[in-house]
Scaffold this motif. Structure first.
Motif, PDB file in Angstrom:
ATOM      1  N   UNK A  72      10.529   7.010   3.104  1.00  0.00           N
ATOM      2  CA  UNK A  72       9.341   6.155   2.968  1.00  0.00           C
ATOM      3  C   UNK A  72       9.552   5.062   1.923  1.00  0.00           C
ATOM      4  N   UNK A  73      10.328   5.351   0.879  1.00  0.00           N
ATOM      5  CA  UNK A  73      10.643   4.322  -0.113  1.00  0.00           C
ATOM      6  C   UNK A  73      11.445   3.189   0.537  1.00  0.00           C
ATOM      7  N   UNK A  74      12.359   3.569   1.438  1.00  0.00           N
ATOM      8  CA  UNK A  74      13.124   2.556   2.155  1.00  0.00           C
ATOM      9  C   UNK A  74      12.188   1.697   3.006  1.00  0.00           C
ATOM     10  N   UNK A  75      11.260   2.335   3.718  1.00  0.00           N
ATOM     11  CA  UNK A  75      10.316   1.608   4.570  1.00  0.00           C
ATOM     12  C   UNK A  75       9.443   0.674   3.724  1.00  0.00           C
ATOM     13  N   UNK A  76       8.963   1.186   2.603  1.00  0.00           N
ATOM     14  CA  UNK A  76       8.046   0.389   1.776  1.00  0.00           C
ATOM     15  C   UNK A  76       8.730  -0.814   1.141  1.00  0.00           C
ATOM     16  N   UNK A  77      10.031  -0.722   0.903  1.00  0.00           N
ATOM     17  CA  UNK A  77      10.730  -1.827   0.247  1.00  0.00           C
ATOM     18  C   UNK A  77      11.292  -2.871   1.178  1.00  0.00           C
ATOM     19  N   UNK A 109      -3.104  -0.074  -4.715  1.00  0.00           N
ATOM     20  CA  UNK A 109      -1.865  -0.753  -5.104  1.00  0.00           C
ATOM     21  C   UNK A 109      -1.728  -0.933  -6.624  1.00  0.00           C
ATOM     22  N   UNK A 110      -2.608  -0.301  -7.400  1.00  0.00           N
ATOM     23  CA  UNK A 110      -2.521  -0.477  -8.855  1.00  0.00           C
ATOM     24  C   UNK A 110      -1.832   0.692  -9.547  1.00  0.00           C
ATOM     25  N   UNK A 111      -1.319   1.647  -8.781  1.00  0.00           N
ATOM     26  CA  UNK A 111      -0.520   2.730  -9.354  1.00  0.00           C
ATOM     27  C   UNK A 111      -1.240   3.492 -10.453  1.00  0.00           C
ATOM     28  N   UNK A 112      -0.664   3.489 -11.649  1.00  0.00           N
ATOM     29  CA  UNK A 112      -1.223   4.258 -12.754  1.00  0.00           C
ATOM     30  C   UNK A 112      -2.338   3.556 -13.500  1.00  0.00           C
ATOM     31  N   UNK A 153       0.830  -1.206   0.000  1.00  0.00           N
ATOM     32  CA  UNK A 153       0.000   0.000   0.000  1.00  0.00           C
ATOM     33  C   UNK A 153       0.866   1.257   0.000  1.00  0.00           C
ATOM     34  N   UNK A 154       1.903   1.246   0.834  1.00  0.00           N
ATOM     35  CA  UNK A 154       2.791   2.410   0.889  1.00  0.00           C
ATOM     36  C   UNK A 154       3.508   2.606  -0.447  1.00  0.00           C
ATOM     37  N   UNK A 155       3.921   1.494  -1.079  1.00  0.00           N
ATOM     38  CA  UNK A 155       4.562   1.584  -2.389  1.00  0.00           C
ATOM     39  C   UNK A 155       3.614   2.190  -3.423  1.00  0.00           C
ATOM     40  N   UNK A 156       2.355   1.747  -3.394  1.00  0.00           N
ATOM     41  CA  UNK A 156       1.363   2.279  -4.330  1.00  0.00           C
ATOM     42  C   UNK A 156       1.120   3.764  -4.122  1.00  0.00           C
ATOM     43  N   UNK A 157       1.025   4.183  -2.859  1.00  0.00           N
ATOM     44  CA  UNK A 157       0.804   5.602  -2.560  1.00  0.00           C
ATOM     45  C   UNK A 157       1.988   6.443  -3.032  1.00  0.00           C
ATOM     46  N   UNK A 158       3.203   5.944  -2.763  1.00  0.00           N
ATOM     47  CA  UNK A 158       4.402   6.694  -3.161  1.00  0.00           C
ATOM     48  C   UNK A 158       4.518   6.779  -4.687  1.00  0.00           C
ATOM     49  N   UNK A 159       4.182   5.690  -5.380  1.00  0.00           N
ATOM     50  CA  UNK A 159       4.222   5.720  -6.840  1.00  0.00           C
ATOM     51  C   UNK A 159       3.243   6.754  -7.391  1.00  0.00           C
ATOM     52  N   UNK A 160       2.042   6.793  -6.794  1.00  0.00           N
ATOM     53  CA  UNK A 160       1.042   7.758  -7.242  1.00  0.00           C
ATOM     54  C   UNK A 160       1.502   9.192  -6.969  1.00  0.00           C
TER      55      UNK A 160
END
Length: 461
Positions: A150-155, A423-426, A126-133
């Motif tokens: 946050x990218x470090x946390x999400x990965x 979580x679906x990004x774009x 979820x965090x990865x999806x939010x950051x990508x958006x």
């Protein structure tokens, strides 16, 4: 809407199954109270199905499974355990494991390993999806320190997935959790070449161990070799503990267990099962893209059947492998289409039925399916009447085909339905179309082909 009395519900269930003398063990999953009874004919199933809060009742894998829904099942289970005086889940697992065929036991083991680590994977995804958006909408944000943090946390969950899998596997196989953690850490040790970097490395260092040439490569992106390694570790640990004198156990057992496990893993188990896992993930990719989406269409139709058979936990391995390899989860749209189709079919039953009890069950079951938890809709409504279940299979097939041809992918697994937007990004618009298509087809087909029957004559139709 009246609040359910969880204690009264638990008491009624306890009485309906024949009381404590007929109860062997109790457990629960996300939506179901799972009971093992000594004498099945003593269970008053009709009374169970009529109880307030009960969405459905069925038997599977030697268990009587009572659908209560998310949240409710936890509270009813607590009250039920107070009444019965049983220890709960561990006993249930021991009692039911022997009656399952080997393939189902293997799939159940995968589920037992992956379900506990789902919160970590879901949070990271979820965090990865939010950051990508955010990165797409506001490119300047990507340069901020907070974004990097946050990218470090999400990965972290994906980078350390073998360690999480090792810890969970040790719990499932009855091994020492910390020895399991050591095995998992060895497989992603910093001195090993990162598996994701092998393709760009100029040369791969090799260990010459006895007659084996072992590549010094980590197991990032792999889960099956980790599970097999910890299974071996747990067996070895038990073997040593049963034979080593108590005075030497603390020194001999952990040392020998870890040394033998890691040697066998890096020389034999790891290479063999990594190859097998890569083949399985490649097959999943092929299935989801073959024939201009025909493979995905078939899987979208069959997905709820695998849920009924309890085989759907095997998809966790595929999805985890896809994500750990650095690609998008292309299996998620198939699962989401199938799940939302169950919502559409269940909603059609809720609107069309004239039975107040059915409406009471179908409406919350449809909502649960829309959020990705389909057991109440499948077992409590759609499968009972057969045709809504078949219509949902059709809707899931259409939606899965659409998801593949539009190239939808997700950044996590374990999340489908409406929460899947995170979580679906774009792919937000195509994903919305996928849900509308799968749910809409299932709803329309159920409305057209399923006929409600009077309460005194409930037969599949």
């Amino acid at each position: 809407m009246r609040t359910l009395d969880h204690a009264a519900c638990a008491r009624a269930i306890f009485e309906s199954i024949g009381g404590g003398e007929n109860l062997v063990s109790a457990a629960h999953c996300a939506t179901r109270l799972r009971l093992v009874v000594a004498d099945a004919p003593k269970v008053d199933q009709k009374r169970l199905e009529s109880l307030p809060g009960v969405m459905g009742v069925f038997c599977a894998g030697g268990q009587l499974q009572i659908i209560l829904g998310t949240g409710t099942v936890n509270r009813v289970y607590e009250e039920f355990i107070k009444l019965s005086g049983l220890p709960g889940a561990p006993a249930a697992q021991k009692c039911t494991a022997p009656v399952l065929p080997l393939p189902q036991r293997l799939v159940k083991t995968l589920g037992d390993v992956f379900v506990p680590i789902l919160p970590a994977i879901v949070a990271a995804g979820l965090l990865t999806g939010i950051l990508d958006a955010l990165g797409r909408a506001l490119p300047a944000v990507a340069a901020a320190d907070w974004f990097s943090f946050l990218k470090m946390v999400s990965g972290t969950a994906f980078v350390s997935l073998p360690v999480l899998v090792a810890l969970s596997s040790a719990r499932v196989f009855g091994g020492n959790l910390f020895l399991g953690g050591v095995v998992g850490l060895c497989m992603v040790h910093p001195t090993l070449l990162n598996a994701w970097s092998v393709g760009t490395a100029e040369n791969v260092p090799v260990w010459h161990l006895l007659c084996f040439n072992v590549k010094q490569v980590g197991y990032q992106g792999h889960v099956i070799p980790v599970i097999i390694a910890v299974w071996l570790m747990s067996r070895l640990e038990r073997w040593f503990r049963s034979r080593v004198p108590a005075a030497l156990d603390l020194f001999v057992t952990p040392l020998c267990t870890v040394l033998i496990t890691t040697f066998v893993t890096f020389t034999i188990l790891g290479p063999c099962f990594s190859f097998a896992e890569n083949c399985m993930i490649g097959l999943a990719r092929q299935l989801s893209t073959v024939g201009h989406g025909i493979g995905a269409l078939v899987m979208g139709a069959l997905y709820p059947v695998t849920v009924v058979c309890g085989l759907h936990h095997m998809y966790n391995v595929i999805e985890a492998g896809l994500l750990s390899a650095g690609s998008l989860n292309i299996w998620m749209p198939i699962a989401s289409a199938a799940n939302f189709a169950q919502c559409g079919a269940c909603l059609a039953v809720a609107f069309k039925t004239r039975d107040p009890k059915n409406k009471t069950v179908a409406i919350p079951s449809a909502l649960s399916a829309a959020l990705g938890i389909t057991e109440p809709a499948i077992f409590g409504v759609n499968l009972r009447y057969v045709r809504p279940f078949v219509c949902a299979m059709v809707g899931g097939a259409v939606g899965a085909w659409f998801g593949t041809v539009t190239g939808i992918g997700a950044t996590a697994y374990g999340v489908t339905g409406l929460p899947g937007f995170l979580i679906v990004g774009g792919y937000i618009l195509p994903y919305a179309e996928l849900l509308a298509l799968s749910g809409g087809v299932a709803f329309a087909a159920t409305w057209l082909f399923w006929q409600d029957v009077p309460a005194q004559d409930k037969t599949p139709g």
